[in-house]
Design an enzyme around this catalytic site. Structure first.
Site, PDB file in Angstrom:
ATOM      1  N   TYR A 170     -13.957  -3.190   8.754  1.00  0.00           N
ATOM      2  CA  TYR A 170     -12.748  -2.618   8.898  1.00  0.00           C
ATOM      3  C   TYR A 170     -12.294  -2.919  10.463  1.00  0.00           C
ATOM      4  CZ  TYR A 170      -9.162   0.939   8.794  1.00  0.00           C
ATOM      5  OH  TYR A 170      -7.768   1.717   8.601  1.00  0.00           O
ATOM      6  N   GLY A 220       0.753  -1.244   0.012  1.00  0.00           N
ATOM      7  CA  GLY A 220      -0.319   0.006   0.170  1.00  0.00           C
ATOM      8  C   GLY A 220       0.822   1.230   0.120  1.00  0.00           C
ATOM      9  N   ALA A 250     -11.472  -6.477  10.900  1.00  0.00           N
ATOM     10  CA  ALA A 250     -10.025  -6.680  10.113  1.00  0.00           C
ATOM     11  C   ALA A 250      -8.942  -6.094  11.023  1.00  0.00           C
ATOM     12  CB  ALA A 250      -9.985  -5.979   9.112  1.00  0.00           C
ATOM     13  N   LYS A 251      -8.833  -4.998  11.530  1.00  0.00           N
ATOM     14  CA  LYS A 251      -7.973  -4.293  12.267  1.00  0.00           C
ATOM     15  C   LYS A 251      -7.712  -4.858  13.695  1.00  0.00           C
ATOM     16  CE  LYS A 251      -6.515  -1.427   9.356  1.00  0.00           C
ATOM     17  NZ  LYS A 251      -5.129  -1.901   8.743  1.00  0.00           N
ATOM     18  N   ASP A 293      -1.893  -7.458  -6.300  1.00  0.00           N
ATOM     19  CA  ASP A 293      -3.198  -7.700  -5.499  1.00  0.00           C
ATOM     20  C   ASP A 293      -2.498  -8.424  -4.118  1.00  0.00           C
ATOM     21  OD1 ASP A 293      -5.337  -8.049  -3.879  1.00  0.00           O
ATOM     22  OD2 ASP A 293      -6.356  -8.831  -5.602  1.00  0.00           O
TER      23      ASP A 293
END
Length: 251
Positions: free
Chosen positions: A152, A11, A155-156, A61
């Site tokens: 989110y 990223g 996931a975090k 990806d």
């Protein structure tokens, strides 16, 4: 740490990842600048090279198993065996739970969790062989819960559990694993959030700063400094930690 070490930052075409890539290059690392769009990574590589560093733009990806392995192999062959990995790639698909689609959920999990897993699995062999490694995973204050971010936040939070497990499994090989949980950082992602909720970015930042003890919002450099510490030789006795870089107490 010698300047022959290679780091990978995912990223890294913009925002926090770009800031981290530039900082690690200044620290003496050769840097694999990884993002979905390889062309978008090239300005970061050019910045690093102009400053006298070595870098390589790689488009992949991070949720693609074969693509990840090919990307890591390419970085290893071009820059040298990677011994620092910063899992920063991330996306948001915010919505309240009753409006969140399965695709919204899967897309976020695929990048943050599957991506971190695939990248780490592909790189750990180089670290164990070297007997030295640094893994830094990007979490978020949203891991503590955040309205409209069930995907989110989950996931975090998952990233934190993943990080602590890596620390337990890989420590005996001289590898540390730590997570950084940023608060409000000025990036294209937070600018997009402001636009989505109908605020100017300046007003959005002002409102956020009013809730932060140090009375300002964060910058990518604030996160890059924390990564620089975790990636350093001197941080070898720090592992399995979650550092909230948010201008005040969290966690």
């Amino acid at each position: 740490m010698t300047n022959t070490h290679t780091a990978i930052v995912t990223g890294a075409a913009r925002g926090i990842g770009a800031g981290v890539a530039r900082t690690l290059a200044a620290d003496g690392f050769a840097v694999g600048v990884v993002d979905l769009d390889e062309a978008a990574c090239k300005p970061i590589v050019e910045d690093i090279e102009r400053a006298g560093g070595r870098a390589l733009a790689v488009g992949v990806d991070v949720g693609d198993e074969a693509g990840v392995q090919a990307a890591v192999d390419r970085i290893s062959e071009t820059l040298g065996a990677p011994t620092v990995l910063v899992n920063n790639a991330g996306i948001i698909r915010d919505n309240m739970l009753f409006k969140m689609t399965t695709d919204d959920w899967d897309a976020v999990m695929n990048v943050h969790l599957r991506g971190s897993f695939l990248m780490t699995r592909a790189v750990q062999g180089f670290m164990t062989k070297a007997g030295w490694g640094r893994i830094v995973n990007l979490s978020s204050t949203s891991a503590l819960g955040n309205r409209g971010q069930a995907n989110y936040a989950a996931a975090k939070a998952g990233v934190q559990g993943f990080t602590k497990t890596l620390a337990l499994e890989l420590g005996k090989f001289g590898i540390t694993a730590n997570a950084i949980a940023p608060g409000f950082i000025e990036t294209e992602m937070t600018a997009a959030t402001a636009e989505r909720i109908g605020m100017t970015f300046d007003d959005f930042k002002t409102a956020a700063a009013a809730q932060i003890p140090v009375a300002r919002t964060g910058l990518p450099a604030d996160i890059a400094h924390a990564v620089s510490f975790f990636a350093s030789e001197g941080a070898g006795f720090v592992s399995g930690q979650v550092l909230y870089v948010a201008g005040g107490p969290h966690g």
